[in-house]
Each structure stands twice: as structure tokens, then as C-alpha cells.
Design an enzyme around this catalytic site. Structure first.
Site, PDB file in Angstrom:
ATOM      1  N   GLU A  18     -10.602   2.028   6.356  1.00  0.00           N
ATOM      2  CA  GLU A  18      -9.615   2.280   7.418  1.00  0.00           C
ATOM      3  C   GLU A  18      -9.630   3.724   7.910  1.00  0.00           C
ATOM      4  OE1 GLU A  18      -7.089   2.656   3.543  1.00  0.00           O
ATOM      5  OE2 GLU A  18      -8.913   1.646   4.246  1.00  0.00           O
ATOM      6  N   CYS A  59      -9.962  -0.777  -2.158  1.00  0.00           N
ATOM      7  CA  CYS A  59      -9.746   0.068  -3.331  1.00  0.00           C
ATOM      8  C   CYS A  59      -9.106  -0.751  -4.455  1.00  0.00           C
ATOM      9  CB  CYS A  59      -8.921   1.297  -2.943  1.00  0.00           C
ATOM     10  SG  CYS A  59      -8.988   2.634  -4.158  1.00  0.00           S
ATOM     11  N   HIS A 102     -12.309   3.263   1.316  1.00  0.00           N
ATOM     12  CA  HIS A 102     -11.233   2.997   2.277  1.00  0.00           C
ATOM     13  C   HIS A 102     -11.823   2.973   3.688  1.00  0.00           C
ATOM     14  CE1 HIS A 102      -7.536   3.483  -0.257  1.00  0.00           C
ATOM     15  NE2 HIS A 102      -8.395   4.132  -1.029  1.00  0.00           N
TER      16      HIS A 102
END
Length: 564
Positions: A534, A401, A532
Site C-alpha cells: 500500500e 504483513c 506493505h
């Protein structure tokens, strides 16, 4: 069709005891007994969601597929149980009151006086029952069990309406369809190391006075509960001794479900709920592939994280978990170093020379450098310096990001020669805007106004690193949370100079993934994403970009790519 069963996880004495991990572990037990499980987190704060809350205060904001900005515990639920939750899986006081007030304004209550009881408590119960029957595992049909976690501590003013609603809910669904697990602290006081039961006794007393009776006590402590302590808790808290679980500190969180299995928690819960599959529980794969594997890793890989909220690791919880998932897959032991981004900036040298030197030393010694997402201008120049160091010195780099936007700004300044290149977030009047505000996003409202949730990224070439790691030919779907994007007007110059945008959105206007080199000899790994990754990483199924980053940092990427 059998009605959905419920497990209610409450907490007492202090916050931060691990109710989320306990709730997630219960979900793992039930799922591995063969039941389909969903989960709900109740947060008693007045915020509508977690989107506007400071990471310093509340940890990371976890983003869901549908764009919901939620408490980080929903990330624990998704990772442990391998499910995909929705924004409605996170109930807040703000959401409930907002819904009730909207109904009142429409006249739905037919002129009645709207009160906490019954209108707020009914709204809470209705919300739970509505969400509990929604499938979250990609299969059709109603989940068998819904695990509900009540945030905060029993007895708090904020949680009182929820406790009352849950008391009523026990009656609504029937006592054989709900099981309360109360998580409490058993502290050790004094040099003699005596385990004290009084805090748990008082906590259970408060809970029972509010009309909820715990079936199990999950007692957090530094060491296993002594048998005399278990017996005392059972006596004074009115539960069988076998129902007093010792949730003492273990080597990693993946051992918590195994710890609960050893104490037959699944048998107790299934018996209370009238479920018959407790004997089918098999956590052997969980033990071997997660708990044991993590503890057996020995070959170190040092990752330096350049952050803004480094004093609270929960602010980057999903990033840390993604690194752990990738390390288990790559068979390397994570050594995570933290660097406050601002400490890399020249002015910090004047304030604290030792901190400045130590921060730069961590970059020099790192096997890989990671710049995660964030907001605000503090530390941005330090992150730009870190990206520059990684690019020039051929250190594996992963930007997420803001970490991608940082990489673009650094490249524009130092390769294109646009020395004043910046983001309009940090320098609105910059003559060289490398990152710009997205036109359709609100400039006046903060909550829920970003580009949020799962969006599609179209891969531009099959020869790029990202396509190989994802093992995809056309597109990938990942979760987003941002307001700013790479300036599309600058993209042709950036690409001509060697910064390749190998992933774009479906319009081709938004840059989603960048890579620095076509040839790994030019740079082992310089990859950044606007999304993102993750948030969708799972133990046993790590995020491809994190896996590539760890493999490159451990000098194992080439051999991995030859096998895929």
C-alpha cells in the site's frame, strides 16, 4: 541556477483541518505548472519519529523507501505528487533536539550556552534548506519549490520554536522566495447557518503576532464561503479578497486541487514567488482520470477489512487509498466494511451476540476479505478465523504483513494439523512456531529497530499470480515494516501441502509472497505479502496486489490477465 522557493502551510483554530491535503494539492498545482516539487512535514512532538506512536492516537505510520517511519501526511505528499521522500522529509522536535544535543556533546558549539534561539532555530532552518534541495522525483538537479507543512495549531507551546525558526527563515531566504498559506476553520453556528469569521481572525492575529504574515487564507468550511464572509476575512486579516480561498467540502479529495485552480491559487502563489509558469497549468487529466472517474463509479464491490484499529480509519489510510486506486483502475465502486477482529472470536459471542453475528455476516456478504498489518495479540484469533473462512469458502483474500503471517498460522493449524501453531510474538512457548522473531532485530528497543524500508523480493516462478500482476520476471522492490517472519523450517511442509511461497528475499530464507493455488479454479485469489504494497500505490498506478484483489473480488481478474 534559481534558488529553491518555499510554500509554508500553517494551520489554526483546530487540528485535523486537512493541512496535509492542502499542502499536497499545492504541490499538484505547482507540479502541473511544470515545476519540480518536494515537501517537508514538521511535527512538533518530542518523538524522534512516528514509529512508536499508537495508530489510535496518530493514525498510520507511513514507511518510506529509506526505512523512515513518518507521519501519514508524507503518504499524501507521495501519492498526490508522485514523489519518493526520505526520513529527513519529516522533521520532529525529537530529531532536532537530538541533533543539537549530539553536536553539543561533541563540543561543536565551542563552549557556548546552547539555547533554543539561536541554536535550535538555526538547526531547523539548516535542516529545511538541506532537505529542500534533494531531488525526490528520480531526476537530477534541485527542486524548484519545497512545500513545508507545520503540523499542529499555531499558538501551541510545542510548535513555538518552529514558528520562530520559520519567521527567521522568511528573512533568511527573502520574502519573495516564500509564500505562507494559512489553513483555518470557518464554522457554521446556530440554526440560521451563519458562517463565523472570528476564529480565523484570531488565528491570523496570533500568526502575525509571531512574525509570520499569511499571503493566502485557505478557509475550511462545510459550504462555499459567502462573498460577504470572504470580504470580511480579507479586511480583518489584511489580505486581498482574491487570496481568501474557499476550501469547502467536496465529493472526493482529488477535487481539492481543482477547487484551488478555480480560485486561481496557482496564479497567486506563482506571483508571490516570482514564478512565471502559472498559465501552463493543465489539470484535465487529473480531473478526468481521478476526480470525475471516482464519482462516476457505480458497479459495487464489497471489501471487508478485518482490523484492530477500526475506530479510526486513518490507522489504515494507505490501505484505503490503495483500495481506491485499484477500484478506479478496475472501474468498480468501493463499499468498505469494517470488522473488529476480536468480534469474530467465540468469546465475543457471549459478550455481544448481535455484534458477533453482524461481524460474521459481513464476512459472508463480502466480495473480498483483507487482513492488514498490525501489532499485538488482540484480535489475532479473529483474523485467523477470517483467513480460514476466506480459504475454505474461496473468497478473494489479501493479507498484508501480519495478514500473511495469519494465513500461514491458519494453514499450519488446519491443513498440516499443527493445532498449536502460532507466532512466537503471541505465544513464545508454542511447540509449533509458524512465525518466528528475526534474529538480528533488537528485543529491547522499539523505535526504528524493525526490518524497515524498501527491500528486494525475488520471484520464484513466472507462472504465479504475483508475477503476472507485477508484470515482472525477476524481482520487485517493496517497503517493509515487521519484526517477525515465517519460520523457514516449516516452509517445505507448507509448500508440499499447497501453500506456495512464490516470492522470497535475496537469501531465499525470508518468505515475502505466498499464494494458495496454481489453478484459479481452486481459489480465485488467495495472496499475502510480508511487505506493505500500500505504501507505493499511486492514483493511476495502483499496487498490483491490490489491483488483483479488487479484480478478483469483482470477478474481473481472468479477463484482465488475458490482456496483460
Amino acid at each position: 541556477m534559481q534558488a529553491t522557493k518555499y510554500v509554508l502551510v500553517t494551520g489554526g483554530v483546530v487540528s485535523g483541518l486537512g493541512k496535509g491535503v492542502t499542502a499536497s494539492s499545492i504541490g499538484v498545482l505547482l507540479k502541473n505548472c511544470g515545476y519540480r516539487v518536494t515537501s517537508i512535514k514538521i511535527d512538533p512532538y518530542l518523538n524522534v519519529d512516528a514509529g512508536t506512536m499508537s495508530p489510535f492516537e496518530h493514525g498510520e505510520v507511513f514507511v518510506l523507501d529509506d526505512g523512515g517511519e513518518a507521519d501519514l501526511d508524507l503518504g499524501n505528499y507521495e501519492r498526490f505528487m508522485d514523489i519518493t521522500l526520505t526520513r529527513d522529509s519529516n522533521i520532529t522536535t525529537g530529531k532536532i533536539y537530538q541533533a543539537v544535543i549530539e553536536r553539543e556533546r561533541r563540543g561543536d558549539y565551542l563552549g557556548k550556552t546552547v539555547q533554543v534561539v539561536p541554536h535550535i532555530t538555526d538547526a531547523i532552518q539548516d535542516w529545511i534548506q538541506r532537505v529542500a534541495v534533494q531531488p525526490v522525483d528520480g531526476k537530477a538537479g534541485v527542486p524548484h519549490v519545497c512545500v513545508i507543512e507545520l503540523g499542529g495549531t499555531v499558538g501551541d507551546i510545542e510548535s513555538a520554536p518552529f514558528v520562530e525558526a520559520l519567521r527567521q527563515f522568511c528573512i533568511r531566504v527573502g520574502e519573495h522566495n516564500i509564500c505562507n498559506v494559512h489553513v483555518s476553520l470557518v464554522p457554521v453556528i446556530g440554526v440560521v447557518g451563519e458562517q463565523k469569521t472570528k476564529p480565523t481572525q484570531h488565528s491570523v492575529q496570533v500568526l502575525r503576532s509571531l512574525g509570520i504574515t499569511p499571503a493566502l487564507l485557505a478557509c475550511r468550511s462545510s459550504h462555499p464561503l459567502e462573498e460577504s464572509v470572504r470580504s470580511k476575512l480579507a479586511l480583518f486579516c489584511n489580505v486581498p479578497t482574491a487570496n481568501v480561498l474557499s476550501l469547502h467540502d467536496v465529493s472526493n479529495i482529488w477535487r481539492v486541487p481543482l477547487l484551488m485552480q478555480e480560485q486561481a491559487a496557482h496564479h497567486i502563489i506563482c506571483s508571490k514567488l516570482g514564478l512565471s509558469n502559472a498559465d501552463k497549468l493543465d489539470l484535465s487529466a487529473w480531473k478526468v482520470n481521478l476526480a470525475d472517474r471516482w464519482d462516476s463509479l457505480t458497479e459495487p464491490v464489497t471489501i471487508t477489512l478485518i482490523g484492530k484499529y477500526t475506530n479510526l480509519s486513518d490507522a489504515y489510510l494507505s490501505v484505503i487509498k490503495s483500495l481506491q486506486h485499484a477500484c478506479m483502475e478496475a472501474r468498480v465502486k468501493l463499499q468498505l466494511e469494517w470488522v473488529e477482529a476480536a468480534s469474530l472470536e467465540p468469546q465475543s459471542k457471549e459478550v455481544d451476540q448481535a455484534l458477533y453475528d453482524a461481524s460474521w455476516q459481513k464476512l459472508v456478504e463480502a466480495d473480498g476479505i483483507l487482513v492488514p498489518g498490525g501489532f499485538g495479540s488482540r484480535g489475532v484469533e479473529g483474523k485467523i478465523l477470517a483467513a480460514n473462512y476466506a480459504r475454505i469458502n474461496k473468497k478473494p483474500y489479501l493479507g498484508i504483513c501480519l495478514g500473511m503471517q495469519i494465513a500461514v498460522i491458519e494453514f499450519a493449524r488446519n491443513v498440516l494439523g499443527l493445532t498449536e501453531a502460532n507466532s512466537t510474538e503471541f505465544a513464545p512457548a508454542t511447540p509449533n512456531p509458524a512465525v518466528v522473531f528475526m534474529p538480528e532485530i533488537s528485543t529491547t528497543h522499539k523505535g526504528g529497530t524493525m526490518r524497515l524500508g524498501a527491500r528486494r523480493t525475488v520471484l520464484q516462478t513466472m507462472s504465479c499470480m504475483s508475477a503476472k500482476l507485477y508484470q515482472r520476471e525477476l524481482y520487485i522492490d517493496e517497503r517493509h515494516r515487521h519484526r517477525y517472519e515465517v519460520n523457514p523450517d516449516l516452509v517445505p511442509k507448507l509448500e508440499e501441502a499447497g501453500l506456495h511461497f512464490v516470492g522470497r528475499d535475496e537469501t531465499g530464507e525470508r518468505m515475502e509472497i505466498l499464494e494458495l493455488a496454481d489453478n484459479p479454479a481452486d481459489h480465485p485469489y488467495f495472496v499475502a505479502a510480508q511487505f506493505h504494497p500500500e505504501f507505493k500505490s499511486r492514483p493511476g498506478n495502483p499496487s498490483p496486489l491490490f489491483l488483483g484483489f479488487i479484480l478478483a473480488s469483482a470477478k474481473k481478474l481472468d479477463s484482465y490477465l488475458r490482456c496483460v
